[in-house]
Design an enzyme around this catalytic site. Structure first.
Site, PDB file in Angstrom:
ATOM      1  NE  ARG A  65      29.250   2.554   5.270  1.00  0.00           N
ATOM      2  CZ  ARG A  65      28.701   3.743   5.055  1.00  0.00           C
ATOM      3  NH1 ARG A  65      27.746   3.892   4.158  1.00  0.00           N
ATOM      4  NH2 ARG A  65      29.111   4.804   5.711  1.00  0.00           N
ATOM      5  CG  ASP A  92      24.424   5.299   4.083  1.00  0.00           C
ATOM      6  OD1 ASP A  92      25.520   5.840   4.316  1.00  0.00           O
ATOM      7  OD2 ASP A  92      23.362   5.942   3.934  1.00  0.00           O
ATOM      8  CB  ALA A  93      22.905   6.627   7.432  1.00  0.00           C
ATOM      9  CD  GLU A 144      27.416   6.319   7.867  1.00  0.00           C
ATOM     10  OE1 GLU A 144      27.988   7.420   7.888  1.00  0.00           O
ATOM     11  OE2 GLU A 144      26.558   6.013   7.020  1.00  0.00           O
ATOM     12  CG  ASP A 176      31.732   7.918  11.342  1.00  0.00           C
ATOM     13  OD1 ASP A 176      32.434   8.223  10.368  1.00  0.00           O
ATOM     14  OD2 ASP A 176      30.654   7.322  11.217  1.00  0.00           O
ATOM     15  CG  ASP A 177      32.809   8.161  18.373  1.00  0.00           C
ATOM     16  OD1 ASP A 177      32.096   8.913  17.686  1.00  0.00           O
ATOM     17  OD2 ASP A 177      32.437   7.641  19.438  1.00  0.00           O
ATOM     18  CG  HIS A 187      32.094   8.177   1.021  1.00  0.00           C
ATOM     19  ND1 HIS A 187      32.048   7.024   1.795  1.00  0.00           N
ATOM     20  CD2 HIS A 187      30.885   8.781   1.189  1.00  0.00           C
ATOM     21  CE1 HIS A 187      30.876   6.943   2.384  1.00  0.00           C
ATOM     22  NE2 HIS A 187      30.143   7.986   2.040  1.00  0.00           N
ATOM     23  CB  ILE A 243      37.704  13.337   1.486  1.00  0.00           C
ATOM     24  CG1 ILE A 243      38.725  12.442   2.187  1.00  0.00           C
ATOM     25  CG2 ILE A 243      38.418  14.288   0.533  1.00  0.00           C
ATOM     26  CD1 ILE A 243      39.460  11.504   1.244  1.00  0.00           C
ATOM     27  N   GLY A 244      34.796  14.227   1.264  1.00  0.00           N
ATOM     28  CA  GLY A 244      33.789  14.862   0.432  1.00  0.00           C
ATOM     29  C   GLY A 244      32.874  15.809   1.165  1.00  0.00           C
TER      30      GLY A 244
END
Length: 597
Positions: free
Chosen positions: A257, A259-260, A292, A311-312, A380, A383-384
């Site tokens: 995965r 990231d960003a 992501e 994320d949408d 993560h 929530i975080g």
């Protein structure tokens, strides 16, 4: 025994069949580089073209070494395969063939079977600690675990996105061999293993590239973490592509995965990454590549990547479940029901649309299969990134969360859970680090300043209650309480997950290939109906009501697969409409007169 010649990466220390180890460092800003081995001896490395320094030296696996830059400083290998202790310690030579794999015939699982369980390795007790959960997760119906980043980071507690040595598995979690044992055991349980990798920045502590390889970065382009990485350079591209290949080939991870990736400012790098990895892995293995990407670039999902974290979808469901409308939820708090319908029928909500800041993002995604989107109610980040790290079980009603969980696990999108979801864990998941000195102070104050615009943290006194990321107690509070799980393992939430995942395995997954949306319609505020034509011609229909009232609806109940209401709830009969906080899931056979089209 396999030949070491199959290892193709050029950076770092690579053991050879000859008994020598090949050391390579790209250091274009260094005048000289020496290899400093355990006994203190510094061996001059040969300066080559384009800033490369190389040396072949006889040393055994486990040998500690550093690179001596211009006789002024000794630094760890940026491509270190393991660290002696932490990011500032010596690097270790690693024998990639030392581990004896048991599940040698494992080729993975098709993407359509994916049910992903995201977890934090440290919170579960390291690589060996994660192993202790594999059997129960497989029995629950999970088919893949996803590890938050494990690249070596400063200290012993970190989310993993502050990593600075991407080739080295975090030493506080265990050894490279223990990581391989975890992956091997997961394969024995039929579980895929995915790794979250960070190629958009380095953490703020322990990265020395700016001293001897300034060309690793672009000073004319910025990211939220500082200067952008310069992916125009072949040396930089190969550093990350070779790293990804190492995880897939040497460690036998089943997927990555990324990231960003919206912070990766080179449109060709991700395409080269996917193409190269697919070529090196070969067609016989199932390997999953996920993104992501805030830019919602649908075209990347047709260029070698299997899916994107949606994320949408999370954001609109969270807004509907909680009523929250601050920060990024502001873009989803208006016309939320219409946006949920768009998500269920087309994948992305923002497809070139303008958000409340006047920014447009996204590309049309309705032509993509539903499996191109990873849906989740929690992860993560979500929530975080809350000041107090609360989970949904504390933020919305249980019936509403049950209904949303049914949507998550039975829709044709790929579902992802976060550790603890399956028993509605009460523990928060907070942002935690293990920095010291001025950096610790900056992280603590920066964390609290992030929430200054929130009503609940509008003054300094309320912000001071936000847990200090560097306190050991913040990390301990974020660890799921598995003693409590023992009391809940046969409770309503675990039973719900088992039931839904069994239905997904038996009824949804066999029909996923070729599935396509038939659209979604708004029934009323917070209520929608979504339909998909499945690969075998049947129609999957989900009626979802997240409001407090029964809404008028013509329901299809003859082929009902699941009703989210507890079995003893008889307060509303279905011919009166769609009950409050309810999800109804139907699977209508091909050719049935009620096709719901």
């Amino acid at each position: 025994m396999p030949s070491r010649k199959t290892e193709t990466w050029s950076h770092g220390a690579v053991m050879q069949d000859s008994g020598l180890t090949h050391f390579a460092l790209w250091a274009p800003d260094a005048f000289s580089v020496g290899l400093q081995v355990a006994d203190g001896e510094s061996l001059p490395m040969l300066a080559g073209n384009d800033g490369w320094f190389t040396l072949e030296h006889k040393c055994a696996a486990g040998t500690a070494y550093r690179f001596d830059i211009d006789g002024e400083m000794a630094v760890p290998d940026p491509a270190s395969r393991a660290q002696q202790d932490d990011v500032h310690s010596a690097s270790l030579v690693v024998d990639p063939l030392a581990y004896s794999w048991q599940n040698t015939s494992w080729l993975g699982r098709p993407w359509s079977q994916a049910v992903i369980y995201e977890l934090h390795v440290g919170a579960l007790g390291g690589y060996a600690g994660v192993e202790s959960h594999l059997a129960r997760l497989a029995a629950l119906g999970v088919t893949a675990i996803e590890l938050m980043p494990i690249a070596e980071f400063p200290g012993e507690r970190n989310w993993g996105y502050d990593g600075v040595l991407p080739y080295a598995p975090e030493a506080s979690y265990g050894t490279p061999e223990q990581l391989k044992h975890l992956i091997d055991c997961a394969h024995g349980h039929g579980l895929m293993v995915i790794l979250d990798v960070v190629y958009n920045h380095f953490g703020p502590d322990g990265n020395y590239l700016g001293r001897y390889a300034k060309g690793f970065f672009r000073h004319d382009k910025k990211t939220p973490w500082g200067d952008a990485i310069d992916f125009r350079r072949d040396e930089v591209r190969s550093f990350f592509i070779d790293n990804a290949a190492m995880w897939l080939l040497e460690y036998r991870f089943d997927g990555l995965r990324f990231d960003a990736v919206h912070a990766i400012q080179d449109p060709t790098f991700l395409q080269e990454m996917a193409t190269t990895l697919r070529e090196q892995v070969g067609a016989d293995r199932h390997v999953w590549l996920m993104l992501e990407n805030e830019h919602n670039q649908a075209h990347l999902l047709e260029q070698g990547y299997d899916a994107q974290w949606n994320d949408d979808g999370h954001n609109v469901l969270h807004a509907l479940l909680t009523g929250e409308d601050e920060a990024y939820y502001a873009d989803f708090s208006e016309q939320s029901t219409e946006k949920l319908a768009r998500c269920l029928s087309q994948g992305f909500i923002y497809q070139g649309d303008t958000n409340q800041k006047g920014e447009s993002r996204g590309e049309p995604s309705g032509h993509l299969p539903p499996t191109a989107f990873v849906l989740f109610l929690q992860n993560h980040d979500q929530i975080g990134n809350r000041a107090m790290g609360e989970r949904l079980s504390l933020l919305c009603s249980e019936p509403a969360l049950r209904a949303a969980t049914a949507l998550l696990l039975l829709s044709p999108m790929i579902p992802m859970l976060f550790m603890g979801d399956e028993w509605a864990a009460d523990e928060p998941f907070l942002f935690f680090t293990d920095h010291h000195g001025e950096l610790a102070e900056a992280v603590r104050e920066g964390r609290r300043a992030e929430f200054a615009a929130f009503d609940a943290f509008a003054n300094e006194a309320t912000r001071a209650k936000i847990p200090d990321p560097n306190a050991a107690s913040t990390f301990e509070a974020s660890r799921p309480d598995f003693a409590e799980f023992q009391f809940r393992q046969d409770g309503a939430w675990v039973q719900l997950y088992r039931q839904l995942l069994a239905l997904r395995r038996d009824e949804i997954v066999p029909r996923l290939d070729g599935a396509q949306s038939l659209g979604a319609q708004v029934l009323a505020d917070k209520a929608v109906t979504a339909k998909w034509r499945m690969g075998d011609g049947s129609v999957l229909r989900i009626d979802l009501n997240l409001s407090e009232a029964t809404v008028p609806a013509h329901l299809q109940t003859e082929h009902l697969l699941f009703d989210s209401r507890p079995q003893n709830d008889t307060t509303t009969v279905l011919n009166q409409g769609l009950p409050a906080f309810t999800a109804l899931v139907s699977l209508i056979p091909a050719g049935d007169s009620e096709t719901a089209v």
